[in-house]
Design a protein around this motif. Sequence first.
Motif, PDB file in Angstrom:
ATOM      1  N   ALA A   1       0.794  -1.214   0.000  1.00  0.00           N
ATOM      2  CA  ALA A   1       0.000   0.000   0.000  1.00  0.00           C
ATOM      3  C   ALA A   1       0.833   1.274   0.000  1.00  0.00           C
ATOM      4  N   SER A   2       2.091   1.214   0.460  1.00  0.00           N
ATOM      5  CA  SER A   2       2.945   2.403   0.520  1.00  0.00           C
ATOM      6  C   SER A   2       4.398   1.979   0.602  1.00  0.00           C
ATOM      7  N   CYS A   3       5.294   2.938   0.409  1.00  0.00           N
ATOM      8  CA  CYS A   3       6.717   2.655   0.573  1.00  0.00           C
ATOM      9  C   CYS A   3       7.029   2.324   2.032  1.00  0.00           C
ATOM     10  N   ALA A   4       6.348   3.000   2.979  1.00  0.00           N
ATOM     11  CA  ALA A   4       6.551   2.698   4.397  1.00  0.00           C
ATOM     12  C   ALA A   4       6.144   1.260   4.713  1.00  0.00           C
TER      13      ALA A   4
ATOM     14  N   SER B   1       0.197   4.757  -7.610  1.00  0.00           N
ATOM     15  CA  SER B   1      -0.219   4.636  -6.221  1.00  0.00           C
ATOM     16  C   SER B   1       0.498   3.471  -5.571  1.00  0.00           C
ATOM     17  N   GLY B   2       0.742   3.605  -4.253  1.00  0.00           N
ATOM     18  CA  GLY B   2       1.303   2.496  -3.488  1.00  0.00           C
ATOM     19  C   GLY B   2       2.809   2.467  -3.470  1.00  0.00           C
TER      20      GLY B   2
ATOM     21  N   ASN C   1      -5.343  -0.391  -4.010  1.00  0.00           N
ATOM     22  CA  ASN C   1      -6.703  -0.575  -4.522  1.00  0.00           C
ATOM     23  C   ASN C   1      -6.720  -0.666  -6.045  1.00  0.00           C
ATOM     24  N   THR C   2      -7.861  -1.048  -6.573  1.00  0.00           N
ATOM     25  CA  THR C   2      -7.964  -1.373  -7.995  1.00  0.00           C
ATOM     26  C   THR C   2      -7.625  -0.179  -8.885  1.00  0.00           C
TER      27      THR C   2
END
Length: 441
Positions: free
Chosen positions: A112-115, A258-259, A290-291
């Motif tokens: 969901a994210s780099c973190a 995203s993500g 997400n999609t």
Amino acid sequence: MHSYMNIKKSARISHDFWEVTAGAGMFDIVVSGLGDGRHRALADGHEFVNMSSYSYLGLDTHPRIVQAAADAVLAEGALNSSTSRMRIRFGSLREAETALSELFDVEALTVASCAAAAWASLPLLASGLLTGDTPPLMVFDKNAHFCLNALKPAVADEAEIVTIAHNDVDALEDLCRKHPQVAYVADGVYSTGGAAPIPELLRLQEKYGLFLFFDEAHGVSTVGERGRGAVLEAMAAHGGMNDRTLIITSLNKGFGASGGAIFLGPNGARRRRDTALRNGGPLMWSQRINTAGLGAILASAELHRTAELKELQLRLQDNIALFDSLVETSFSGDGLPIRFVDIGSEEATIRLAGELLQRGYYTSPIFFPVIGRGKAGLRLMLRANMAESEIRDFCGALNEGLRAEGLGVNGPSADRPSVNSPSADRPSEPVLAGPARGQSR
């Protein structure tokens, strides 16, 4: 207690700075987007150029990427699968990871994210599962991003931790001589400017088997063939990504989607992929991209294979060169899009940022705990979709503001080291072991 984190102390020291920032109208600005890095504040209609946008190539508003995001949701009929990817996943997730893997010649996993990518992979590396079941000595660069430093407590449960001075290759080599397994944790491109000494690190890897862990959130897309970033571009001369390197990155900065993602070496990747998926924290149980984000990734990956990507990179380089010709900073001429204007005083930094906002330019005032106390300054990001007139006008306003603060127009004063300099002083009582700059992405 507080060997690696002290949130209460950090909050106490930074409280007044945040209050002054909020009072100056530089914090929590609610806007409507006008495209191309311009915004309108909903409170008063004030329009301004965002000089702190991570969209280095302007892809966050690219029509093909925006349309692909919408089309993906309509095609799947759902924004989320609402199930762990380990159990059930949409075909678009597999397609997005395949596209990233083929684009960068790696084995890519998305989160969901780099973190979240850091959370999934750093403790895994420390455990020894990626280094022949022998936990490595985990060596953190002092300026490693906050998302890496924040995981030190979890990493310390798996392996010994050492923090060395920023880009101190000699200290790292000394540790490689003394320990059979060493992993070095650093940024490829640092969030307040500058880069890791990647060729020297690859030399140590070849000589000692050093494991390299890079956060490339600010490198991917902005530089390199097909936007592969500073680390993979340097590794290309050494045969490309290898099994002693792990890269995490953001997909919503230069990449424009995203993500985040984890890049593993492509050789024998199935075993390491399965190890990561079955043991890598957020990969197992956290929400996936997400999609809409997956559709955007597919469109951006396709764009990265076209001549348009190179054109955007060249336009970005022109804008960086123009800025450097008008405002001198510690990393002028390095070809990277991040610049830090050293001011020193937190109050002067916030005051100057407020004045620039009134003139139509938002900049990020950076202070403790992102950097050491008394080392405050403005962090700026250059973008491919900035007009030459905007850059010239902004630089004129910035230089005028610096003169008004008695700082001159050519960067930091001669008697104070730049915050970007490896020799710059750090807080005597760090909030993190090896205090991090770049706390905010």
